[in-house]
Design a protein around this motif. Structure first.
Motif, PDB file in Angstrom:
ATOM      1  N   HIS A   1      15.436  -2.615 -36.741  1.00 37.94           N
ATOM      2  CA  HIS A   1      16.671  -2.621 -37.251  1.00 37.94           C
ATOM      3  C   HIS A   1      17.782  -3.377 -36.516  1.00 37.94           C
ATOM      4  O   HIS A   1      18.973  -3.656 -36.707  1.00 37.94           O
ATOM      5  N   GLN A   2      17.263  -3.306 -35.130  1.00 34.90           N
ATOM      6  CA  GLN A   2      18.306  -4.057 -34.083  1.00 34.90           C
ATOM      7  C   GLN A   2      17.818  -5.669 -34.216  1.00 34.90           C
ATOM      8  O   GLN A   2      16.708  -6.056 -34.312  1.00 34.90           O
ATOM      9  N   ASP A   3      18.933  -6.512 -34.682  1.00 27.36           N
ATOM     10  CA  ASP A   3      18.753  -7.766 -34.600  1.00 27.36           C
ATOM     11  C   ASP A   3      19.298  -8.720 -33.549  1.00 27.36           C
ATOM     12  O   ASP A   3      19.202  -9.959 -33.599  1.00 27.36           O
ATOM     13  N   SER A   4      20.106  -8.066 -32.500  1.00 27.75           N
ATOM     14  CA  SER A   4      20.472  -8.704 -31.472  1.00 27.75           C
ATOM     15  C   SER A   4      20.878  -7.766 -30.340  1.00 27.75           C
ATOM     16  O   SER A   4      20.429  -6.532 -30.561  1.00 27.75           O
ATOM     17  N   LEU A   5      20.920  -8.217 -29.282  1.00 22.65           N
ATOM     18  CA  LEU A   5      21.158  -7.422 -28.001  1.00 22.65           C
ATOM     19  C   LEU A   5      22.533  -7.013 -27.934  1.00 22.65           C
ATOM     20  O   LEU A   5      23.010  -6.654 -26.628  1.00 22.65           O
ATOM     21  N   ALA A   6      23.413  -7.315 -28.866  1.00 26.53           N
ATOM     22  CA  ALA A   6      24.992  -7.094 -28.779  1.00 26.53           C
ATOM     23  C   ALA A   6      25.239  -5.642 -28.251  1.00 26.53           C
ATOM     24  O   ALA A   6      26.278  -5.583 -27.392  1.00 26.53           O
ATOM     25  N   PRO A   7      24.764  -4.873 -28.581  1.00 25.44           N
ATOM     26  CA  PRO A   7      24.930  -3.336 -28.295  1.00 25.44           C
ATOM     27  C   PRO A   7      24.991  -3.197 -26.730  1.00 25.44           C
ATOM     28  O   PRO A   7      26.008  -2.537 -26.310  1.00 25.44           O
ATOM     29  N   PHE A   8      24.290  -4.001 -26.192  1.00 30.62           N
ATOM     30  CA  PHE A   8      24.034  -3.803 -24.819  1.00 30.62           C
ATOM     31  C   PHE A   8      25.274  -4.556 -24.098  1.00 30.62           C
ATOM     32  O   PHE A   8      25.512  -4.349 -23.057  1.00 30.62           O
ATOM     33  N   PHE A   9      25.662  -5.408 -24.595  1.00 30.49           N
ATOM     34  CA  PHE A   9      26.844  -6.432 -24.020  1.00 30.49           C
ATOM     35  C   PHE A   9      27.949  -5.616 -24.051  1.00 30.49           C
ATOM     36  O   PHE A   9      28.711  -5.579 -23.192  1.00 30.49           O
ATOM     37  N   PHE A  10      28.258  -4.626 -25.338  1.00 29.74           N
ATOM     38  CA  PHE A  10      29.491  -3.824 -25.049  1.00 29.74           C
ATOM     39  C   PHE A  10      29.155  -2.592 -24.324  1.00 29.74           C
ATOM     40  O   PHE A  10      30.242  -2.300 -23.885  1.00 29.74           O
ATOM     41  N   ALA A  11      27.967  -2.181 -24.220  1.00 23.63           N
ATOM     42  CA  ALA A  11      27.779  -0.699 -23.332  1.00 23.63           C
ATOM     43  C   ALA A  11      26.909  -1.076 -22.548  1.00 23.63           C
ATOM     44  O   ALA A  11      25.371  -0.815 -22.687  1.00 23.63           O
ATOM     45  N   PRO A  12      26.926  -2.022 -21.431  1.00 20.89           N
ATOM     46  CA  PRO A  12      25.619  -2.426 -20.440  1.00 20.89           C
ATOM     47  C   PRO A  12      25.289  -1.333 -19.469  1.00 20.89           C
ATOM     48  O   PRO A  12      24.435  -1.629 -18.639  1.00 20.89           O
ATOM     49  N   ASN A  13      25.652  -0.081 -19.693  1.00 17.87           N
ATOM     50  CA  ASN A  13      25.359   0.945 -18.651  1.00 17.87           C
ATOM     51  C   ASN A  13      24.522   1.892 -19.265  1.00 17.87           C
ATOM     52  O   ASN A  13      24.888   2.749 -20.062  1.00 17.87           O
ATOM     53  N   LEU A  14      23.350   2.166 -18.797  1.00 17.32           N
ATOM     54  CA  LEU A  14      22.432   3.097 -19.612  1.00 17.32           C
ATOM     55  C   LEU A  14      21.913   4.145 -18.319  1.00 17.32           C
ATOM     56  O   LEU A  14      21.531   3.733 -17.249  1.00 17.32           O
ATOM     57  N   ARG A  15      22.420   5.421 -18.689  1.00 21.40           N
ATOM     58  CA  ARG A  15      22.140   6.374 -17.667  1.00 21.40           C
ATOM     59  C   ARG A  15      21.601   7.610 -18.442  1.00 21.40           C
ATOM     60  O   ARG A  15      21.922   8.270 -19.400  1.00 21.40           O
ATOM     61  N   ALA A  16      20.585   8.252 -17.597  1.00 19.88           N
ATOM     62  CA  ALA A  16      19.832   9.251 -17.965  1.00 19.88           C
ATOM     63  C   ALA A  16      20.218  10.631 -17.230  1.00 19.88           C
ATOM     64  O   ALA A  16      21.056  10.250 -16.438  1.00 19.88           O
ATOM     65  N   GLU A  17      20.308  11.736 -17.808  1.00 18.53           N
ATOM     66  CA  GLU A  17      20.981  12.853 -17.186  1.00 18.53           C
ATOM     67  C   GLU A  17      20.233  13.407 -16.100  1.00 18.53           C
ATOM     68  O   GLU A  17      18.919  13.199 -16.054  1.00 18.53           O
ATOM     69  N   SER A  18      21.097  13.821 -15.186  1.00 12.92           N
ATOM     70  CA  SER A  18      20.188  14.435 -13.833  1.00 12.92           C
ATOM     71  C   SER A  18      19.509  15.750 -14.356  1.00 12.92           C
ATOM     72  O   SER A  18      20.018  16.379 -15.311  1.00 12.92           O
ATOM     73  N   GLY A  19      18.727  16.211 -13.564  1.00 14.67           N
ATOM     74  CA  GLY A  19      18.035  17.702 -13.626  1.00 14.67           C
ATOM     75  C   GLY A  19      18.932  18.759 -12.993  1.00 14.67           C
ATOM     76  O   GLY A  19      19.867  18.462 -12.367  1.00 14.67           O
ATOM     77  N   GLY A  20      18.899  19.724 -13.517  1.00 14.62           N
ATOM     78  CA  GLY A  20      19.724  21.116 -13.074  1.00 14.62           C
ATOM     79  C   GLY A  20      18.984  21.489 -11.813  1.00 14.62           C
ATOM     80  O   GLY A  20      17.880  21.322 -11.556  1.00 14.62           O
TER      81      GLY A  20
END
Ligand SMILES: Nc1nc2c(ncn2[C@@H]2O[C@H](COP(=O)(O)OP(=O)(O)OP(=O)(O)O)[C@@H](O)[C@H]2O)c(=O)[nH]1
Ligand SMILES: [Mg+2]
Length: 336
Positions: free
Chosen positions: A55-74
């Motif tokens: 359903h994604q047809d371009s990389l535009a979402p990453f252009f607007f939000a280029p930081n992907l961060r996963a949660e740290s462990g407790g």
């Protein structure tokens, strides 16, 4: 009309979660003297994944939000409590996305089919609590380890459309008109060059519930490899198509010469990848409803030695034959 931005290359920063620290703690309970070490381990940091989503047809979402961060462990805690594992982060990319390490330009992987997932940054391991160090001669250890940091890096994502057939041609040759006439794509069509500004996919359905994906890309002009017009960058969207179809304006509208168009196109394609001209299996002579077109077509055959399929995207003549030929060019169905 509001149009969605089309982005087919983008740089993103990814950071997996850090592991939680192990804990130093001693059991303290009424009537239990010297309860011993009970520091729990830290949780694992979340990892960052990229997953293909049709359903994604371009990389535009990453252009607007280029930081992907996963949660740290407790962090671990007393009573041997293990820290919570960090949640993974999943970025949804279009099918056909190629992932490169931006620093070294090394390719890290391709995400081709719906649901394919690539781990691009691994979460840090959790640290160990002090209970791991207890021995008969070392009853009150204060040793522990901190969690490992999560991987961090900058990636370059490149989207390469996946299609069975790619249409190439000069602006105004009628590529979008053809795609609309043989599939249910709704492309923008106009009597001016560069009407199409980003790739459009049309799906040709044929018996056996099979589907042929046809990609229309922006027109190429002479000198495109030097950056003229929209350049050659869009050819990456047909680069993976096993067959290419060249669309020529056989009427020679506005003083165009179909034979010169053909040689210029082949030349530009060669600049992009020497293999592309060899994959051009079919030449479509469009605009055959115009009176001068037949004469041009005969001259074309004589001079280039290549045959063409005569069609008119406007009148619909020849489109059934074209569809039959395209279907025969389709890759065989995958078995197993
Ligand atoms: N007479 C005639 N005109 C056509 C035919 N096909 C397309 N046209 C016209 O040619 C012009 C260009 O058509 P498009 O389909 O936008 O051409 P394109 O190749 O997609 O052009 P770009 O997107 O600019 O690269 C439009 O005015 C169409 O109406 C045809 O078979 N016959
Ligand atoms: Mg077009």
């Amino acid at each position: 009309m509001k149009t969605k931005p089309f982005v087919d290359t983008v740089k993103i920063q990814i950071a997996a979660g850090d592991g939680g620290n192990g804990c130093v703690s001693f059991r303290r309970e009424k009537y239990v003297p010297r309860g011993g070490p009970d520091g729990g381990d830290g949780g694992r940091g979340g990892s960052v994944y990229l997953e293909a989503n049709r359903h994604q047809d371009s990389l535009a979402p990453f252009f607007f939000a280029p930081n992907l961060r996963a949660e740290s462990g407790g962090h671990g805690s007393g009573q041997r409590r293990h820290g919570r594992n960090g949640r993974d982060h999943i970025g949804h990319v279009p099918t056909g996305t190629v992932v490169y390490d931006a620093a070294t330009t090394a390719m890290l992987g391709e995400i081709l089919c719906e649901g394919d997932r690539l781990c691009v940054a691994r979460g840090g391991k959790g640290g160990l609590g002090n209970c791991h160090w207890v021995t008969p001669s070392h009853q009150a250890p204060r040793e522990h380890t901190d969690g490992m940091p999560g991987e961090k890096m900058t990636l370059r994502l490149e989207m390469k459309t996946i299609a069975d057939i790619g249409l190439v041609g000069f602006p105004n040759a009628g590529k979008s008109s053809l795609l609309d006439a043989i599939t249910r794509a709704h492309s923008r069509i106009g009597a001016y060059p560069f009407t199409t500004l980003h790739p459009v996919i049309g799906v040709l359905k044929y018996p056996g519930h099979r589907r042929l994906r046809i990609a229309d890309v922006p027109g190429i002009i002479d000198g495109a490899h030097l950056g003229h017009g929209l350049g050659l960058a869009f050819l990456r969207h047909v680069e993976r198509a096993p067959s290419l179809v060249m669309v020529l304006d056989m009427a020679g509208s506005e003083g165009r010469d179909p034979i010169a168009d053909y040689t210029h196109l082949l030349n530009e394609m060669r600049h992009y990848d020497a293999d592309l001209p060899k994959r051009t299996q079919l030449i479509v002579a469009n605009k055959m409803d115009r009176p001068e077109a037949e004469q041009h077509r005969l001259a074309f055959h004589r001079q280039t030695g290549r045959q063409t399929v005569a069609v008119s995207a406007i009148s619909g003549d020849g489109l059934d034959t074209l569809k039959d030929i395209l279907v025969k060019m389709a890759p065989p169905p995958q078995t197993g």
